[in-house]
Write an enzyme that holds these catalytic residues in place. Structure first.
Site, mmCIF file in Angstrom:
data_model
loop_
_atom_site.group_PDB
_atom_site.id
_atom_site.type_symbol
_atom_site.label_atom_id
_atom_site.label_comp_id
_atom_site.label_asym_id
_atom_site.label_seq_id
_atom_site.Cartn_x
_atom_site.Cartn_y
_atom_site.Cartn_z
ATOM 1 C CB ALA A 63 -0.892 -0.025 1.227
ATOM 2 N N GLY A 106 0.698 -4.984 0.756
ATOM 3 C CA GLY A 106 -0.455 -5.004 -0.152
ATOM 4 C C GLY A 106 -0.149 -5.697 -1.472
ATOM 5 C CD GLU A 109 -2.429 -7.326 2.684
ATOM 6 O OE1 GLU A 109 -2.072 -6.195 2.281
ATOM 7 O OE2 GLU A 109 -2.941 -7.512 3.799
ATOM 8 C CD GLU A 129 1.513 -5.540 5.667
ATOM 9 O OE1 GLU A 129 2.209 -6.494 6.063
ATOM 10 O OE2 GLU A 129 0.815 -5.601 4.647
HETATM 11 N N1 CO8 Z 1 4.577 3.247 -0.494
HETATM 12 C C1 CO8 Z 1 5.021 4.449 -0.930
HETATM 13 N N2 CO8 Z 1 6.256 4.631 -1.454
HETATM 14 C C2 CO8 Z 1 7.047 3.551 -1.563
HETATM 15 C C3 CO8 Z 1 6.638 2.260 -1.165
HETATM 16 C C4 CO8 Z 1 5.345 2.126 -0.594
HETATM 17 N N3 CO8 Z 1 4.853 0.946 -0.194
HETATM 18 N N4 CO8 Z 1 7.651 1.400 -1.389
HETATM 19 C C5 CO8 Z 1 8.648 2.116 -1.946
HETATM 20 N N5 CO8 Z 1 8.304 3.418 -2.037
HETATM 21 C C6 CO8 Z 1 9.090 4.530 -2.578
HETATM 22 C C7 CO8 Z 1 10.242 4.896 -1.656
HETATM 23 O O1 CO8 Z 1 9.799 5.776 -0.643
HETATM 24 C C8 CO8 Z 1 11.207 5.550 -2.614
HETATM 25 O O2 CO8 Z 1 10.812 6.864 -2.856
HETATM 26 P P1 CO8 Z 1 11.962 8.034 -3.108
HETATM 27 O O3 CO8 Z 1 12.634 7.636 -4.389
HETATM 28 O O4 CO8 Z 1 11.157 9.281 -3.208
HETATM 29 O O5 CO8 Z 1 12.892 7.954 -1.938
HETATM 30 C C9 CO8 Z 1 10.987 4.772 -3.906
HETATM 31 O O6 CO8 Z 1 9.732 4.105 -3.769
HETATM 32 C C10 CO8 Z 1 12.028 3.702 -4.114
HETATM 33 O O7 CO8 Z 1 12.098 2.910 -2.947
HETATM 34 P P2 CO8 Z 1 13.470 2.261 -2.430
HETATM 35 O O8 CO8 Z 1 14.585 3.232 -2.594
HETATM 36 O O9 CO8 Z 1 13.218 1.724 -1.063
HETATM 37 O O10 CO8 Z 1 13.633 1.097 -3.524
HETATM 38 P P3 CO8 Z 1 14.466 -0.257 -3.413
HETATM 39 O O11 CO8 Z 1 14.454 -0.822 -4.793
HETATM 40 O O12 CO8 Z 1 15.764 -0.022 -2.720
HETATM 41 O O13 CO8 Z 1 13.596 -1.203 -2.447
HETATM 42 C C11 CO8 Z 1 11.544 -2.220 -1.653
HETATM 43 C C12 CO8 Z 1 12.343 -1.716 -2.879
HETATM 44 C C13 CO8 Z 1 12.255 -3.387 -0.974
HETATM 45 C C14 CO8 Z 1 10.196 -2.676 -2.175
HETATM 46 C C15 CO8 Z 1 11.389 -1.085 -0.617
HETATM 47 O O14 CO8 Z 1 10.963 0.099 -1.290
HETATM 48 C C16 CO8 Z 1 10.407 -1.357 0.495
HETATM 49 O O15 CO8 Z 1 10.724 -2.074 1.437
HETATM 50 N N6 CO8 Z 1 9.198 -0.779 0.411
HETATM 51 C C17 CO8 Z 1 8.185 -0.836 1.453
HETATM 52 C C18 CO8 Z 1 7.591 -2.224 1.581
HETATM 53 C C19 CO8 Z 1 6.552 -2.236 2.631
HETATM 54 O O16 CO8 Z 1 6.792 -1.948 3.804
HETATM 55 N N7 CO8 Z 1 5.301 -2.552 2.254
HETATM 56 C C20 CO8 Z 1 4.195 -2.566 3.144
HETATM 57 C C21 CO8 Z 1 3.413 -1.316 2.999
HETATM 58 S S1 CO8 Z 1 2.057 -1.214 4.136
HETATM 59 C C22 CO8 Z 1 0.854 -2.185 3.448
HETATM 60 O O17 CO8 Z 1 1.000 -2.686 2.374
HETATM 61 C C23 CO8 Z 1 -0.435 -2.425 4.142
HETATM 62 C C24 CO8 Z 1 -0.628 -1.597 5.340
HETATM 63 C C25 CO8 Z 1 -1.867 -2.048 6.058
HETATM 64 C C26 CO8 Z 1 -2.466 -0.907 6.807
HETATM 65 C C27 CO8 Z 1 -3.808 -1.259 7.285
HETATM 66 C C28 CO8 Z 1 -4.719 -0.031 7.338
HETATM 67 C C29 CO8 Z 1 -6.204 -0.367 7.425
#
Ligand code: CO8
Length: 255
Positions: A63, A106, A109, A129
């Site tokens: 997400a 997500g 998911e 998460e």
């Molecule tokens: N959301 C928004 N931005 C993101 C996300 C994300 N999920 N993932 C990556 N980005 C952005 C980064 O902030 C970064 O932005 P910028 O260039 O401006 O700094 C850009 O994408 C590139 O990211 P990275 O430099 O980290 O890229 P890498 O290739 O080094 O790594 C990864 C890729 C491993 C995928 C890494 O980006 C990562 O770990 N991302 C987050 C993964 C994560 O934690 N996902 C879970 C999200 S929460 C969710 O899905 C559900 C929440 C449930 C809430 C319930 C509410 C009801």
């Protein structure tokens, strides 16, 4: 369309998530585009299968964290944030997920909301998460547990660790693992196969399999039998069985 790219090839519609700058993070706007595209196609008799895919090395990084970060609990509850993802899961057209690279949060998911998950050998799945101070919110605690069992679901969800495509296949989340270069071709072949079959049979079978996640055995068996009986109202059932008896390939019409 800003966040997805849609292509149609005969009876198969492919949706490619396309937010490269944020690793295909699943924003509300992306969901709007996804549903706006697929919901009308779900009732199109010429469409037999959807493929959902990402880009090279990233299916979806979850997400959109930036979209959620500053929201309050009442905001999230009032919007029933993420509820509309169930509209995607409920689409009747079979959905093939073609996963290369990260399918996290997500993203994992979303793959689990699809019916057949084909993964490249470098795909990575996880529910990270807890590492963000939250928990899965688009079905992770429910679908993952039903697919891989409580022991592995707890391991993944409480630690946030990632699992390889191979482990995901062993665990029951992934249907097939293929070399990265073969992913697109394999997903297309599966989708073409499904789309070429009798539409009513495929849809009924899909729904019956998913009922097994919802109900007890005797209810599920009854549901299966009723659906099976109903298929005898279709021309495709007559054609499929006659073709077998006449030792020729069937020609399904979707009627
Ligand atoms: N959301 C928004 N931005 C993101 C996300 C994300 N999920 N993932 C990556 N980005 C952005 C980064 O902030 C970064 O932005 P910028 O260039 O401006 O700094 C850009 O994408 C590139 O990211 P990275 O430099 O980290 O890229 P890498 O290739 O080094 O790594 C990864 C890729 C491993 C995928 C890494 O980006 C990562 O770990 N991302 C987050 C993964 C994560 O934690 N996902 C879970 C999200 S929460 C969710 O899905 C559900 C929440 C449930 C809430 C319930 C509410 C009801």
């Amino acid at each position: 369309m800003h966040h997805i790219v849609v292509q149609r090839h005969e009876a198969v519609v492919t949706v490619r998530l396309h937010r490269p700058a944020v690793r295909n993070a699943l924003s509300s706007a992306l969901l709007d585009e996804l549903l706006g595209t697929l919901a009308p196609l779900d009732t199109d008799p010429e469409v037999g299968c959807f493929i959902v895919t990402g880009s090279d090395g990233v299916f979806a990084a979850g997400a959109d964290i930036a979209e959620m970060a500053d929201r309050s609990a009442p905001d999230m509850a009032k919007e029933d944030y993420f509820a509309r993802w169930e509209e995607f899961a409920a689409l009747k057209t079979p959905k093939v997920a073609a996963v290369d690279g990260y399918a996290l949060g997500g993203g994992c998911e979303l793959a689990m909301m699809c019916d057949i998950v084909v993964a490249s050998d470098r795909a990575v799945f996880g529910q990270p998460e807890v590492l963000l101070g939250v928990m899965p919110g688009i079905g992770g605690t429910q679908r993952l547990t039903r697919l891989v069992g409580r022991a592995k679901a707890m391991d993944l969800i409480l630690t946030g660790r990632r699992m390889s495509a191979e482990e995901a296949e062993r665990a029951g989340l992934v249907s097939r693992v293929v070399p990265t270069n073969d992913l697109t071709r394999e997903a297309a072949a599966i989708a073409a196969t499904v789309a070429g079959l009798g539409r009513a049979a495929v849809r009924a079978a899909r729904e019956a399999v998913d009922q097994s996640l919802e109900v007890g055995l005797s209810h599920g068996l009854r549901f299966e039998r009723r659906s099976f009986h109903a298929l005898f109202a279709t021309e495709d059932q007559k054609e499929g069985m006659q073709a077998f008896l006449q030792k020729r390939p069937p020609t399904f019409t979707g009627r």
